[in-house]
Write an enzyme that holds these catalytic residues in place. Structure first.
Site, PDB file in Angstrom:
ATOM      1  CG  ASP A  20     -22.572 -20.750  59.599  1.00 40.84           C
ATOM      2  OD1 ASP A  20     -23.068 -19.605  59.633  1.00 40.84           O
ATOM      3  OD2 ASP A  20     -21.388 -20.958  59.288  1.00 40.84           O
ATOM      4  CG  ASP A  22     -20.959 -16.780  54.772  1.00 45.07           C
ATOM      5  OD1 ASP A  22     -21.392 -16.839  53.611  1.00 45.07           O
ATOM      6  OD2 ASP A  22     -21.021 -15.759  55.478  1.00 45.07           O
ATOM      7  CG  ASP A 216     -17.890 -22.946  58.459  1.00 40.22           C
ATOM      8  OD1 ASP A 216     -18.791 -22.303  59.036  1.00 40.22           O
ATOM      9  OD2 ASP A 216     -16.937 -22.395  57.873  1.00 40.22           O
TER      10      ASP A 216
END
Length: 268
Positions: A20, A22, A216
């Site tokens: 990922d 961001d 995250d």
């Protein structure tokens, strides 16, 4: 984070890394610590890697340029966005169709690349991605088009995104006025939809057992990995905290402070 050495070596021995962006690579325009060391480790060890983002605003070329401004040299072939996944899905459903698009230029570009035309009169789809310039007129027009027969598509189902200044509204939060007005629920393409994960595996040319997903967020990244049966790494540099883990009925296979743990920058 502590983990036994054998388990850690299994992670490091994986050949394909889906990561990922961001909250894992950056917050806004601020690079997260140890990302450079992580990418250097991927390159040095000849790993295949793909940055998989639910963001739809930027094209792969623009994402590569963004990382370049942060001092990271990553080719655009290493990026895959929810805009690309959305465009690919719609092209398979309605070849040569038309859409009313609400979003940033990366989404419009992906739709054009997939053979779609822009249409604000009688489109096949209303396609919605996060947009900082969203206004009432767009919400009103999209609602009217949907009530006249257009299908509603969301690039991802994220409610919030991490930023340099904290948490901000994301696609699912911003699309909700259209859903509430029309009584229609959007079909969301990005994570945790396993469709996007299968696209990523196909792009890497690998089997799920040879891949690992790093994210995250428990509610998009980690569940996407689990539902695709890919090993998962939760990094605590973005949205999900250790305290949040108790809210979920599933767990990642690995938990780390940030991606530096994979590269061996510090003890896990």
């Amino acid at each position: 984070m502590n983990m036994d050495n054998e388990k850690y070596e299994v992670l490091r021995s994986k050949k394909n890394f889906i990561c990922d962006m961001d909250g894992v690579i950056y917050h806004g325009n601020k690079l997260i610590p140890h990302v450079k060391e992580f990418i250097d480790w991927l390159e040095k060890n000849e790993k295949n890697y793909l940055f998989l983002t639910n963001g739809s605003g930027r094209s792969p070329r623009e994402l590569a340029q963004k990382l370049g401004r942060m001092g990271l040299n990553v080719g655009q072939e290493h990026f895959y966005t929810s805009a690309q996944a959305t465009a690919s899905f719609l092209a398979s459903q309605c070849e040569g169709g038309s859409a009313y698009v609400i979003g940033e230029p990366g989404l419009t570009y992906a739709m054009y690349e997939a053979g779609f035309s822009m249409n604000d009169v009688n489109p096949d789809y209303v396609v919605f991605g996060s947009s900082k310039s969203l206004n009432y007129e767009q919400i009103e027009k999209a609602s009217r088009l949907i009530m006249n027969g257009a299908k509603l598509i969301g690039t991802n189902s994220d409610l919030v995104d991490p930023s340099e200044n904290g948490i901000v509204p994301a696609c699912r939060a911003l699309i909700s006025p259209i859903e509430l007005t029309t009584g229609r629920k959007a079909y969301y393409i990005g994570k945790p939809n396993p469709l996007m994960m299968r696209h990523a595996l196909k792009k890497l040319g690998c089997h799920r057992v040879d891949a690992v997903l790093i994210g995250d967020r428990m509610d998009t990244d980690i569940i996407a990995g689990i539902e695709t049966e890919i090993d998962t790494v939760l990094v605590l540099s973005g949205v999900t905290t250790l305290a949040d883990l108790e809210k979920f009925p599933y767990r990642p296979k690995y938990i780390m402070k940030d991606v530096g743990g994979i590269a061996g920058v510090y003890d896990k």
